[in-house]
Motif scaffolding. Structure first.
Motif, PDB file in Angstrom:
ATOM      1  N   ASP A  64      46.059  38.119  28.180  1.00 54.26           N
ATOM      2  CA  ASP A  64      46.380  38.670  29.498  1.00 54.26           C
ATOM      3  C   ASP A  64      47.610  38.026  30.122  1.00 54.26           C
ATOM      4  N   ARG A  65      48.131  36.982  29.494  1.00 57.67           N
ATOM      5  CA  ARG A  65      49.323  36.325  30.029  1.00 57.67           C
ATOM      6  C   ARG A  65      50.464  37.317  30.219  1.00 57.67           C
ATOM      7  N   LYS A  66      50.586  38.298  29.321  1.00 57.09           N
ATOM      8  CA  LYS A  66      51.689  39.259  29.404  1.00 57.09           C
ATOM      9  C   LYS A  66      51.560  40.198  30.597  1.00 57.09           C
ATOM     10  N   LEU A  67      50.391  40.204  31.255  1.00 62.16           N
ATOM     11  CA  LEU A  67      50.191  41.065  32.415  1.00 62.16           C
ATOM     12  C   LEU A  67      50.661  40.417  33.713  1.00 62.16           C
ATOM     13  N   LEU A  68      50.934  39.128  33.679  1.00 62.89           N
ATOM     14  CA  LEU A  68      51.256  38.400  34.906  1.00 62.89           C
ATOM     15  C   LEU A  68      52.760  38.283  35.117  1.00 62.89           C
ATOM     16  N   ALA A  69      53.223  38.776  36.251  1.00 64.83           N
ATOM     17  CA  ALA A  69      54.599  38.519  36.659  1.00 64.83           C
ATOM     18  C   ALA A  69      54.743  37.033  36.977  1.00 64.83           C
ATOM     19  N   ARG A  70      55.967  36.582  37.116  1.00 62.94           N
ATOM     20  CA  ARG A  70      56.221  35.161  37.354  1.00 62.94           C
ATOM     21  C   ARG A  70      55.485  34.655  38.605  1.00 62.94           C
ATOM     22  N   ALA A  71      55.567  35.408  39.703  1.00 67.76           N
ATOM     23  CA  ALA A  71      54.903  34.975  40.937  1.00 67.76           C
ATOM     24  C   ALA A  71      53.394  34.915  40.754  1.00 67.76           C
ATOM     25  N   ALA A  72      52.834  35.865  40.002  1.00 64.16           N
ATOM     26  CA  ALA A  72      51.394  35.879  39.767  1.00 64.16           C
ATOM     27  C   ALA A  72      50.966  34.685  38.920  1.00 64.16           C
ATOM     28  N   ALA A  73      51.781  34.321  37.937  1.00 63.99           N
ATOM     29  CA  ALA A  73      51.464  33.165  37.099  1.00 63.99           C
ATOM     30  C   ALA A  73      51.467  31.880  37.930  1.00 63.99           C
ATOM     31  N   LEU A  74      52.481  31.693  38.770  1.00 59.66           N
ATOM     32  CA  LEU A  74      52.527  30.521  39.634  1.00 59.66           C
ATOM     33  C   LEU A  74      51.324  30.498  40.571  1.00 59.66           C
ATOM     34  N   LEU A 149      46.862  38.632  43.822  1.00 54.84           N
ATOM     35  CA  LEU A 149      45.490  38.429  44.284  1.00 54.84           C
ATOM     36  C   LEU A 149      44.494  38.925  43.248  1.00 54.84           C
ATOM     37  N   ALA A 150      44.787  40.078  42.623  1.00 53.86           N
ATOM     38  CA  ALA A 150      43.874  40.619  41.618  1.00 53.86           C
ATOM     39  C   ALA A 150      43.728  39.678  40.438  1.00 53.86           C
ATOM     40  N   HIS A 151      44.841  39.114  39.957  1.00 47.89           N
ATOM     41  CA  HIS A 151      44.779  38.199  38.813  1.00 47.89           C
ATOM     42  C   HIS A 151      43.995  36.929  39.168  1.00 47.89           C
ATOM     43  N   ILE A 152      44.171  36.420  40.389  1.00 50.06           N
ATOM     44  CA  ILE A 152      43.404  35.246  40.819  1.00 50.06           C
ATOM     45  C   ILE A 152      41.917  35.584  40.864  1.00 50.06           C
ATOM     46  N   SER A 153      41.595  36.726  41.473  1.00 47.36           N
ATOM     47  CA  SER A 153      40.202  37.139  41.612  1.00 47.36           C
ATOM     48  C   SER A 153      39.525  37.310  40.255  1.00 47.36           C
ATOM     49  N   ILE A 154      40.200  37.984  39.345  1.00 53.00           N
ATOM     50  CA  ILE A 154      39.620  38.262  38.033  1.00 53.00           C
ATOM     51  C   ILE A 154      39.430  36.983  37.227  1.00 53.00           C
ATOM     52  N   ASN A 155      40.472  36.168  37.167  1.00 56.17           N
ATOM     53  CA  ASN A 155      40.424  34.996  36.295  1.00 56.17           C
ATOM     54  C   ASN A 155      39.600  33.846  36.863  1.00 56.17           C
ATOM     55  N   LEU A 156      39.476  33.758  38.184  1.00 55.30           N
ATOM     56  CA  LEU A 156      38.693  32.688  38.783  1.00 55.30           C
ATOM     57  C   LEU A 156      37.328  33.170  39.260  1.00 55.30           C
ATOM     58  N   GLY A 157      37.046  34.460  39.094  1.00 52.75           N
ATOM     59  CA  GLY A 157      35.727  34.982  39.438  1.00 52.75           C
ATOM     60  C   GLY A 157      35.441  35.028  40.922  1.00 52.75           C
ATOM     61  N   ILE A 158      36.459  35.305  41.742  1.00 52.88           N
ATOM     62  CA  ILE A 158      36.295  35.325  43.200  1.00 52.88           C
ATOM     63  C   ILE A 158      36.026  36.756  43.660  1.00 52.88           C
ATOM     64  N   GLY A 159      34.961  36.947  44.468  1.00 57.07           N
ATOM     65  CA  GLY A 159      34.600  38.302  44.841  1.00 57.07           C
ATOM     66  C   GLY A 159      34.283  38.511  46.308  1.00 57.07           C
ATOM     67  N   GLY A 160      34.632  37.577  47.178  1.00 57.93           N
ATOM     68  CA  GLY A 160      34.319  37.715  48.598  1.00 57.93           C
ATOM     69  C   GLY A 160      35.378  38.487  49.358  1.00 57.93           C
ATOM     70  N   GLU A 161      35.310  38.405  50.676  1.00 64.18           N
ATOM     71  CA  GLU A 161      36.299  39.070  51.529  1.00 64.18           C
ATOM     72  C   GLU A 161      37.697  38.624  51.128  1.00 64.18           C
ATOM     73  N   ASN A 162      38.647  39.556  51.126  1.00 67.88           N
ATOM     74  CA  ASN A 162      39.993  39.201  50.662  1.00 67.88           C
ATOM     75  C   ASN A 162      41.043  40.031  51.373  1.00 67.88           C
ATOM     76  N   GLY A 163      42.268  39.600  51.266  1.00 71.58           N
ATOM     77  CA  GLY A 163      43.376  40.334  51.848  1.00 71.58           C
ATOM     78  C   GLY A 163      44.695  39.811  51.331  1.00 71.58           C
ATOM     79  N   THR A 164      45.692  40.701  51.278  1.00 69.18           N
ATOM     80  CA  THR A 164      47.037  40.336  50.843  1.00 69.18           C
ATOM     81  C   THR A 164      48.024  40.668  51.952  1.00 69.18           C
ATOM     82  N   TRP A 165      48.955  39.769  52.194  1.00 70.93           N
ATOM     83  CA  TRP A 165      50.018  39.993  53.173  1.00 70.93           C
ATOM     84  C   TRP A 165      51.349  39.923  52.444  1.00 70.93           C
ATOM     85  N   ALA A 166      52.207  40.892  52.675  1.00 73.81           N
ATOM     86  CA  ALA A 166      53.501  40.948  52.002  1.00 73.81           C
ATOM     87  C   ALA A 166      54.612  40.634  52.990  1.00 73.81           C
ATOM     88  N   GLY A 167      55.634  39.973  52.502  1.00 73.07           N
ATOM     89  CA  GLY A 167      56.767  39.647  53.354  1.00 73.07           C
ATOM     90  C   GLY A 167      57.407  38.351  52.922  1.00 73.07           C
TER      91      GLY A 167
END
Length: 314
Positions: A64-74, A149-167
């Motif tokens: 799955d490493r190939k699915l992660l953009a640089r920012a997602a990997a960091l 956020l999706a990659h963090i949630s999937i790989n770390l098993g996080i399933g609670g309330e969530n949100g993403t802010w862009a900018g």
């Protein structure tokens, strides 16, 4: 309710240990160095980039490493470090993350666009036919910034309330505040908050020049694990600093006004700037610095903020 920061994670041009990075910054060390992809830019090739991102400890599937953009990997590395061995139910853990804008194309869809052109213009029929067949099927998984956020949630098993802010830096600050208030309002048992962004590729560095941005581009991810202080005490967790809501009508006081002060040493880290400033502020408070206010940068007079203060003060 008083909250405690019990975990931190960092990926930056000056390293991944927050205390050591803070010491380096106080000494005036710089993480800026020549980037192999930026030599053709008129603004120079210096950038604050991370050398080597080890994803193996955090990926459920190595492929799955190939699915992660640089920012997602960091982001995944910083989030994994901050979460550590938190013993709670990860299906209830809150996740709040700041991301940058969609990155420019790096040439991956060039063949699809070329096949969709006719007489020098884009032909929609060709784009929906031959162009679609040549479009890389995995490209959207790398270019959509909220997939961090999706990659963090999937790989770390996080399933609670969530949100993403862009900018930009505001995105990271919003994520920190959202996680803190989710805890204060009892919506989550603990919250993993942070942000990640990367501006060191040729496309992003070029776009910064077009927008008139000065200084070197950078990349970073910063994360904090926040939980109620009484629960942190109960499990004997290491407490980095305390968070508490500012009272109604409180003046901002000594706030994070210089959230971009690290640009000279780490580069412009985009959406990660706000959370990075909060993390470095938490380390500063732990090392004996004064309390700091955390408020949204757009307008410090709007909304209630939170305050970072030393754990020994409780």
């Amino acid at each position: 309710m008083i909250l405690a920061v019990t975990g931190v994670g960092l990926c930056s041009a000056l390293g991944s240990c927050p205390d050591e990075v803070k010491r380096k910054m106080i000494r005036g060390d710089s993480g800026l160095r020549p980037h192999p992809s930026l030599g053709m830019l008129p603004g120079g090739d210096l950038a604050g980039w991370v050398d080597g991102v080890e994803l193996r400890p955090w990926l459920r599937k190595r492929k799955d490493r190939k699915l992660l953009a640089r920012a997602a990997a960091l982001s995944l590395v910083a989030a994994g470090e901050a979460l550590g061995v938190w013993p709670g139910d990860r299906s209830e853990l809150g996740l709040f993350w700041g991301v940058g804008r969609e990155p420019p194309d790096d040439g991956a869809c060039e063949a699809a666009l070329a096949a969709a052109c006719e007489d020098g213009a884009l032909n929609s029929d060709r784009l929906a036919g031959r162009g679609r067949d040549l479009y890389p099927p995995l490209l959207p998984l790398k270019t959509l910034p909220n997939l961090s956020l999706a990659h963090i949630s999937i790989n770390l098993g996080i399933g609670g309330e969530n949100g993403t802010w862009a900018g930009e830096s505001e995105a990271g600050l919003s994520a920190v505040l959202a996680g803190a208030w989710a805890l204060l309002e009892g919506r989550v048992p603990a919250a993993l908050v942070g942000a990640g962004d990367s501006l060191v590729d040729l496309g992003n560095a070029r776009d910064r020049l077009r927008l008139g941005r000065e200084g070197a581009p950078g990349e970073a991810a910063a994360a904090l694990l926040i939980e109620p202080l009484d629960l942190a005490w109960k499990r004997a967790a290491p407490i980095i600093c305390l968070l508490e809501p500012e009272p109604e009508g409180a003046r901002p006081g000594e706030g994070l006004r210089g959230i971009r002060e690290h640009h000279l040493q780490l580069g412009d880290c985009g959406a990660a700037d706000g959370t990075l400033a909060v993390l470095l502020g938490a380390i500063q408070v732990r090392q004996g610095g004064q309390s700091l206010s955390v408020r949204r940068a757009v307008n410090e007079e709007l909304g209630r903020g939170i305050r970072l203060r030393k754990a020994g003060a409780c």
